[in-house]
Design a protein around this motif. Structure first.
Motif, PDB file in Angstrom:
ATOM      1  N   ALA A  64       0.942  -1.293  -0.090  1.00 26.80           N
ATOM      2  CA  ALA A  64       0.249  -0.355   0.284  1.00 26.80           C
ATOM      3  C   ALA A  64       0.930   1.266  -0.012  1.00 26.80           C
ATOM      4  N   LYS A  65       2.307   1.017   0.724  1.00 26.17           N
ATOM      5  CA  LYS A  65       2.802   2.463   0.881  1.00 26.17           C
ATOM      6  C   LYS A  65       3.280   2.995  -0.250  1.00 26.17           C
ATOM      7  N   THR A  66       3.757   1.676  -1.168  1.00 23.52           N
ATOM      8  CA  THR A  66       5.018   1.965  -2.714  1.00 23.52           C
ATOM      9  C   THR A  66       3.707   2.423  -3.794  1.00 23.52           C
ATOM     10  N   ARG A  67       2.411   2.150  -4.224  1.00 21.49           N
ATOM     11  CA  ARG A  67       1.080   2.116  -4.699  1.00 21.49           C
ATOM     12  C   ARG A  67       0.976   3.810  -3.772  1.00 21.49           C
ATOM     13  N   ALA A  68       0.821   4.446  -3.485  1.00 18.86           N
ATOM     14  CA  ALA A  68       0.667   5.746  -2.434  1.00 18.86           C
ATOM     15  C   ALA A  68       1.394   6.676  -3.099  1.00 18.86           C
ATOM     16  N   LEU A  69       3.436   6.033  -2.865  1.00 16.48           N
ATOM     17  CA  LEU A  69       4.110   7.071  -3.695  1.00 16.48           C
ATOM     18  C   LEU A  69       4.400   6.189  -5.342  1.00 16.48           C
ATOM     19  N   ALA A  70       3.958   5.622  -5.743  1.00 11.52           N
ATOM     20  CA  ALA A  70       4.472   5.686  -7.099  1.00 11.52           C
ATOM     21  C   ALA A  70       4.165   6.987  -8.077  1.00 11.52           C
ATOM     22  N   GLY A  71       5.758   7.181  -8.672  1.00 12.05           N
ATOM     23  CA  GLY A  71       5.080   8.461  -9.477  1.00 12.05           C
ATOM     24  C   GLY A  71       5.385   9.678  -8.765  1.00 12.05           C
TER      25      GLY A  71
END
Length: 165
Positions: free
Chosen positions: A38-45
């Motif tokens: 979830a953290k990785t997806r939130a910070l993607a981009g």
């Protein structure tokens, strides 16, 4: 939010467990680290920059950061094309002298690249083959040299006349 299929495939035993940061191994049990996912997806981009340029706009900071490749290129060049080797200095004076020489070589290399349009790799490899030998025969000194190719002669002329007005 859709989930990444790779961790699930690993969990079900259909793929070997390699180095996967989303998989937690605890003895014989495997589980997906959903918090990290979830953290990785939130910070993607998103990309963060740390700077001491207080009061400057983001365009300046990001632009300066994106120009770092030039500095990295210069160090790659200095280590490889100039055949620089690690040197272990122990006194401050010798460390500063070594760094001065390295930076001077980088400055000269940049100047040559800028004036000729050649990469420093091309310039060094082309120029390295040509030498002049001075032979003393009695009272005369004879100079022997291979003739320079036209492209190298033009590059050297460009470097020699670049600062002359």
């Amino acid at each position: 939010m859709s989930r990444s299929p790779r961790p699930n495939v690993v969990l079900m035993g259909h793929a070997p467990v390699k180095r996967n940061r989303y998989i937690r191994l605890g003895g014989a049990t495997k589980s997906v680290n959903r918090t990290l996912e979830a953290k990785t997806r939130a910070l993607a981009g998103w990309e963060g920059y740390t700077t001491n340029l207080v009061g400057q706009g983001p365009g300046l900071v990001i632009g300066a950061y994106h120009q770092l490749w030039r500095i990295e290129k210069a160090f790659w060049m200095s280590k490889h094309d100039l055949q620089a080797r690690p040197i272990y200095h122990h006194t401050r004076e010798s460390i500063e002298a070594h760094l001065t020489i390295v930076f001077a070589a980088m400055a000269v290399s940049h100047y040559i690249e800028h004036q000729t349009g050649w990469s420093i790799k091309r310039f060094v490899r082309t120029a390295r083959r040509y030498r002049t030998v001075h032979i003393k025969a009695g009272r005369q000194i004879l100079a022997a040299a291979d003739p320079l190719p036209d492209d190298l002669r033009a590059a050297l002329a460009t470097i020699g006349h670049a600062g002359v007005h």
